[in-house]
Design a protein around this motif. Sequence first.
Motif, PDB file in Angstrom:
ATOM      1  N   VAL A 106       0.848  -1.194   0.000  1.00  0.00           N
ATOM      2  CA  VAL A 106       0.000   0.000   0.000  1.00  0.00           C
ATOM      3  C   VAL A 106       0.883   1.244   0.000  1.00  0.00           C
ATOM      4  N   PRO A 107       0.324   2.398  -0.375  1.00  0.00           N
ATOM      5  CA  PRO A 107       1.068   3.655  -0.238  1.00  0.00           C
ATOM      6  C   PRO A 107       1.369   3.941   1.243  1.00  0.00           C
ATOM      7  N   MET A 108       2.442   4.679   1.470  1.00  0.00           N
ATOM      8  CA  MET A 108       2.857   4.998   2.841  1.00  0.00           C
ATOM      9  C   MET A 108       1.852   5.882   3.581  1.00  0.00           C
ATOM     10  N   ASN A 109       0.872   6.455   2.886  1.00  0.00           N
ATOM     11  CA  ASN A 109      -0.111   7.309   3.562  1.00  0.00           C
ATOM     12  C   ASN A 109      -1.445   6.592   3.809  1.00  0.00           C
ATOM     13  N   THR A 110      -1.434   5.268   3.729  1.00  0.00           N
ATOM     14  CA  THR A 110      -2.632   4.466   3.986  1.00  0.00           C
ATOM     15  C   THR A 110      -2.983   4.516   5.471  1.00  0.00           C
ATOM     16  N   PRO A 111      -4.251   4.702   5.835  1.00  0.00           N
ATOM     17  CA  PRO A 111      -4.635   4.738   7.255  1.00  0.00           C
ATOM     18  C   PRO A 111      -4.363   3.402   7.959  1.00  0.00           C
ATOM     19  N   LEU A 112      -3.946   3.502   9.212  1.00  0.00           N
ATOM     20  CA  LEU A 112      -3.742   2.330  10.062  1.00  0.00           C
ATOM     21  C   LEU A 112      -4.883   2.210  11.060  1.00  0.00           C
ATOM     22  N   TRP A 113      -5.231   0.969  11.376  1.00  0.00           N
ATOM     23  CA  TRP A 113      -6.319   0.685  12.306  1.00  0.00           C
ATOM     24  C   TRP A 113      -5.853  -0.313  13.358  1.00  0.00           C
ATOM     25  N   GLU A 114      -6.549  -0.364  14.457  1.00  0.00           N
ATOM     26  CA  GLU A 114      -6.299  -1.326  15.529  1.00  0.00           C
ATOM     27  C   GLU A 114      -6.171  -2.725  14.932  1.00  0.00           C
ATOM     28  N   GLY A 115      -5.105  -3.429  15.353  1.00  0.00           N
ATOM     29  CA  GLY A 115      -4.915  -4.810  14.942  1.00  0.00           C
ATOM     30  C   GLY A 115      -4.235  -5.020  13.608  1.00  0.00           C
ATOM     31  N   ASP A 116      -3.897  -3.944  12.890  1.00  0.00           N
ATOM     32  CA  ASP A 116      -3.216  -4.079  11.604  1.00  0.00           C
ATOM     33  C   ASP A 116      -1.818  -4.679  11.794  1.00  0.00           C
ATOM     34  N   THR A 117      -1.338  -5.307  10.730  1.00  0.00           N
ATOM     35  CA  THR A 117       0.057  -5.739  10.642  1.00  0.00           C
ATOM     36  C   THR A 117       0.715  -4.908   9.554  1.00  0.00           C
ATOM     37  N   VAL A 118       1.796  -4.225   9.925  1.00  0.00           N
ATOM     38  CA  VAL A 118       2.521  -3.354   8.998  1.00  0.00           C
ATOM     39  C   VAL A 118       3.887  -3.981   8.743  1.00  0.00           C
ATOM     40  N   THR A 119       4.223  -4.101   7.457  1.00  0.00           N
ATOM     41  CA  THR A 119       5.507  -4.670   7.067  1.00  0.00           C
ATOM     42  C   THR A 119       6.288  -3.603   6.299  1.00  0.00           C
ATOM     43  N   PHE A 120       7.558  -3.462   6.672  1.00  0.00           N
ATOM     44  CA  PHE A 120       8.460  -2.544   5.968  1.00  0.00           C
ATOM     45  C   PHE A 120       9.517  -3.360   5.239  1.00  0.00           C
ATOM     46  N   VAL A 121       9.619  -3.146   3.917  1.00  0.00           N
ATOM     47  CA  VAL A 121      10.541  -3.891   3.079  1.00  0.00           C
ATOM     48  C   VAL A 121      11.380  -2.906   2.271  1.00  0.00           C
ATOM     49  N   PRO A 122      12.699  -2.978   2.374  1.00  0.00           N
ATOM     50  CA  PRO A 122      13.515  -2.119   1.511  1.00  0.00           C
ATOM     51  C   PRO A 122      13.217  -2.435   0.050  1.00  0.00           C
ATOM     52  N   ALA A 123      13.066  -1.378  -0.763  1.00  0.00           N
ATOM     53  CA  ALA A 123      12.719  -1.567  -2.188  1.00  0.00           C
ATOM     54  C   ALA A 123      13.943  -1.961  -2.986  1.00  0.00           C
TER      55      ALA A 123
END
Length: 82
Positions: A65-82
């Motif tokens: 997703v774009p970096m400005n996507t809203p986050l919600w309770e319980g989300d899992t966020v993954t950061f991957v170097p491009a």
Amino acid sequence: MHLREPMKTIRVRYFETLQDQRGLCEEALQTEAMTPEELYRDLTNVHKFSLSATVLRSAVNDDFVPMNTPLWEGDTVTFVPA
């Protein structure tokens, strides 16, 4: 008057350089961050990550997703170097 955003619990997953720098592949944490971009900025302030957000891809709940996507309770966020 600025209202604070409510705290939410999310899971963060790190890959490659970020995993090496953090010393973890994932963790659960409390945050007020509203987007992956805000979350990464907060995490960088604490953990001194060397990568700029501009060289990362973010995924929320396993979808890139774009970096400005809203986050919600319980989300899992993954950061991957491009």
